[in-house]
Design an enzyme around this catalytic site. Structure first.
Site, PDB file in Angstrom:
ATOM      1  CG  HIS A 420      -1.708   1.167   1.515  1.00  0.00           C
ATOM      2  ND1 HIS A 420      -3.087   1.166   1.497  1.00  0.00           N
ATOM      3  CD2 HIS A 420      -1.360   2.441   1.843  1.00  0.00           C
ATOM      4  CE1 HIS A 420      -3.529   2.376   1.783  1.00  0.00           C
ATOM      5  NE2 HIS A 420      -2.495   3.167   2.020  1.00  0.00           N
ATOM      6  CD  GLU A 421       1.526   3.651   3.755  1.00  0.00           C
ATOM      7  OE1 GLU A 421       1.725   4.666   3.067  1.00  0.00           O
ATOM      8  OE2 GLU A 421       0.571   3.552   4.552  1.00  0.00           O
ATOM      9  CG  HIS A 425      -0.085   6.124  -0.655  1.00  0.00           C
ATOM     10  ND1 HIS A 425      -1.299   6.536  -1.142  1.00  0.00           N
ATOM     11  CD2 HIS A 425      -0.317   5.678   0.618  1.00  0.00           C
ATOM     12  CE1 HIS A 425      -2.232   6.361  -0.220  1.00  0.00           C
ATOM     13  NE2 HIS A 425      -1.669   5.837   0.853  1.00  0.00           N
ATOM     14  CD  GLU A 478      -5.073   6.507   2.214  1.00  0.00           C
ATOM     15  OE1 GLU A 478      -4.661   5.325   2.312  1.00  0.00           O
ATOM     16  OE2 GLU A 478      -4.335   7.493   2.371  1.00  0.00           O
TER      17      GLU A 478
END
EC number: 3.4.14.4
Length: 707
Positions: A420-421, A425, A478
């Site tokens: 995810h990070e 992103h 997100e």
């Protein structure tokens, strides 16, 4: 039923953040650096009270006053001696406060604080239940009379002046002729007094924009930021290298002058400070709680590297360029060069703000992320608290899934947070035309994979992701990052990096997808039917993913209403693990491509249509989500409160102060956070709140120039 989600039980769970071992391994100099950064973060975190609701600063001041006079045990004994029962001590807050030692010592002040915030603290009036603009909710990022139209106008004004909204608030006053006048107030130590020329000084003046007067001022939260700056100055003496020293110097400039450009410069040095033992970041960072989605909440964290877990993340970073090619959009929609970031697992020492995340990908400045890079952080001791799950409190899962879920939730969450990070992103390109008219993509050759045509839209100079996509920006991003995590966790190389192969790897995938699907159902708690809006970005994102996977059909996911053993409504979520790759992956692939293309091209209309379509909550069959929401509220478990430690300077040594995982421990941690200047901080907060109180006063909440 509607009110239950706004009522917390007295037996709410409390957990402590454990960073004893990480702190023990720090050198004396590193401890001093961490201590002063922590002090800066805690002081700055008080600004969040002024960014939330009109009564929040008074509530803090009242409780601070109460527990400075008596710690929780003393207060309880005092209340029982005054004739209250144990149950009344938990329930009758007004009697406890007005009968306390603090009230006996300072009766007028304590009673005045109670009268200011007591009723508002417990009010369940619909508008006061949640954050929002105008009649939709409460916020102190804007005066009470501001509407979404005012917020849009102000954003267009800020864009026209190349000013960031991150460190601003907006106040509207209406003159005798009904004409609105707007004040854009920057957060800074300095106010209207003369100062050395900076990039901010020239902006502090009156403007006329689309027929409306705007005044740019500064000095918001000044006495709080003064304390932040003092601690950052002290931290500079213990910086490990020149990057840290220059970073802190720019943060000091930013908070003193009100300059986001200085904060960007500080963030550049922060990105260049690779692999520090003590990691930190501070400023007006996340825009989740601004109803418009562009103002940053003050946040500061200090954490210490967990070397074992960081080694796994380093291996993920080393594979990142290869894994980016697996994402379902053309190479032209990816950054021109992957700027290899830091990715560390940290144990949090201090996290000041409205909540503590499990992972972070910062800075949030689009221009820096595209050209300078970013850092990824996984907060290991926060994840450890999140892992702790009691079987009997696991809602909406089949019995034969529960043991597997408990066994693999932690490891699967590590994988999801990492993907995810770093690759969520950290991926994707924004198509931009700069102030000179130059494009960062080839208009002739880059093709939109959704339309087969050349690129028709892009970001113009001064426009950012947040300013363009505003109210959906945070949740949309997100959702994109969560989707990347689900998509790439299917890749064998990713699971090998985290040490999973064979049947274990398959279980990690299954539990990761099952956790996301369950989270999408639990997210319904954060939807407000009366206002047709979502109150939490991550929760909205997970619901959207649930909708996408339900739409894929073929029995991939089923949600079945049931009756629980207690005779009340319940539900069961099923995920067919045999169809994750054959049905789930193609559906996610199509959705992810659309998300990225719309983001890259700045197609706000298309992005809103897609995202808001999936985010809509109705009672249409077969899922009947509004009915399911009632079941979710009936079965919800309140989020845990987290107790954080403090650091205390004793001579030249820094001590770690830890507290028990209880309500009393949480209170003591706050009471001992500001041992010397508690009274001063109470006064600062109430004075700042009182100075602006008129902006939220009165039945119409429409301040006039004569107010």
């Amino acid at each position: 039923m509607a009110d239950t989600q706004y009522i917390l039980p007295n037996d709410i769970g409390v957990s402590s953040l454990d960073c004893r071992e990480a702190f023990r391994l720090l050198s004396p100099t590193e401890r001093l650096y961490a201590h002063h950064l922590s002090r800066a973060a805690w002081y700055g975190g008080l600004a969040v009270l002024l960014q939330t609701s009109p009564e929040a600063p008074y509530i803090y001041a009242l409780l601070s006053r109460l527990f400075r006079a008596q710690d929780p045990d003393q207060l309880r004994q005092h209340a029982l001696a005054e004739g209250l029962t144990e149950e009344e001590y938990q329930e009758k807050l007004e009697r406890v406060i007005l009968g306390s030692e603090a009230a006996q010592q300072h009766p007028e002040e304590v009673r005045g604080l109670w009268q200011t915030c007591g009723e508002l603290m417990f009010s369940l009036e619909p508008r006061l239940r949640h954050l929002g603009l105008g009649k939709e909710g409460i916020t102190t990022y804007f005066s009470g009379n501001c509407t979404m139209e005012d917020a849009k106008l102000a954003q267009e004004f800020l864009d026209s002046q190349n000013l960031s909204a991150y460190n601003t608030r907006l106040f509207k006053e209406v003159d005798g002729e009904g004409k609105p006048h707007y004040e854009v107030r920057l957060a800074s130590v300095l106010g209207s007094e003369p100062s050395l020329d900076s990039e901010v000084t020239s902006k502090l003046k009156s403007y006329e924009f689309r027929g409306s007067p705007f005044q740019v001022t500064r000095g918001d939260y000044a006495p709080i930021l003064q304390k932040v700056v003092e601690q950052l100055e002290k931290a500079k003496a213990y910086a490990a290298n020149s990057h840290q020293g220059q970073m802190l110097a720019q943060y000091i400039e930013s908070f003193t002058q009100g300059s986001i450009e200085a904060h960007k410069r500080g963030s550049r040095f922060w990105i260049q400070d690779k692999g520090p033992i003590v990691e930190s970041y501070i400023g007006f960072i996340e825009s989740y709680r601004d109803p418009f989605g562009s103002r940053g909440e003050f946040e500061g964290f200090v954490a210490v590297v967990n070397k074992a877990m960081s080694a796994k993340f380093e291996r993920l970073v080393a594979s990142a360029e290869q894994l980016l090619k697996e994402l379902p959009w053309p190479p032209t929609f990816e950054k021109d060069k992957f700027l290899t970031p830091d990715f560390t697992s940290l144990d949090v020492l201090t996290f000041a703000g409205s909540g503590i995340p499990a992972g972070i990908n910062i800075p949030n400045y689009d221009d820096l992320r595209q050209t300078e890079g970013f850092k990824n952080v996984s907060l290991g001791n926060v994840l450890a608290v999140a892992y702790a799950t009691q079987r009997e409190k696991l809602t909406f899962l089949e019995e034969d899934d529960k043991d597997l879920y408990i066994l693999w939730k932690g490891p699967s969450f590590d994988v999801q947070v990492g993907l995810h990070e770093l690759l969520g992103h950290g991926s994707g390109k924004l198509f931009v035309q700069d102030e000179k008219g130059a494009f960062n993509f080839d208009q002739e050759t880059v093709i939109n994979p959704e339309t087969g045509e050349q690129i028709q839209s892009w970001y113009r100079s001064g426009e950012t992701w947040d300013s363009k996509f505003s109210t959906i920006a945070s949740s949309y991003e997100e959702c994109r990052a969560e989707s990347v995590g689900l998509y790439l966790c299917l890749h064998p190389q990713v699971l090998e990096i985290f040490g999973f192969e064979g049947a274990d790897a398959e279980d990690v995938i299954y539990v990761n997808w099952l956790n996301m699907v369950r989270a999408g159902l639990l997210a319904l708690e954060f939807y407000t039917p009366e206002a047709f809006n979502w109150r939490q970005a991550h929760m909205q994102a997970r619901f959207v993913i649930l909708r996408v996977l339900l739409e894929a059909g073929e029995g991939l996911i089923t949600i079945t209403p049931t009756t629980g053993s207690d005779g009340r409504p319940d539900a069961r979520v099923r995920l067919d693990r045999s169809k994750i790759r054959s049905v789930g992956k193609p559906a996610l692939e199509r959705f992810l491509r659309r998300l990225q293309v719309l983001k890259s091209t700045g197609d706000v209309a298309g992005g809103r249509a897609l995202y808001e379509g999936y985010a809509a909550v109705t009672d249409a069959p077969p899922e009947c989500f509004l009915t399911l929401r009632d079941t979710v509220l009936l079965r919800k478990e309140s989020r845990k409160l987290i107790v954080q430690p403090n650091t205390r300077l004793e001579g030249s040594d820094v001590q770690l102060l830890e507290y028990e995982a209880s309500a009393a421990g949480l209170i003591r941690s706050f009471s001992e956070r500001f041992p010397e200047d508690g009274p001063e901080l109470e006064e600062i907060l109430t004075q700042l709140a009182t100075a602006d109180a008129r902006f939220w006063k009165g039945p119409s909440e429409a301040p006039s120039g004569q107010a």
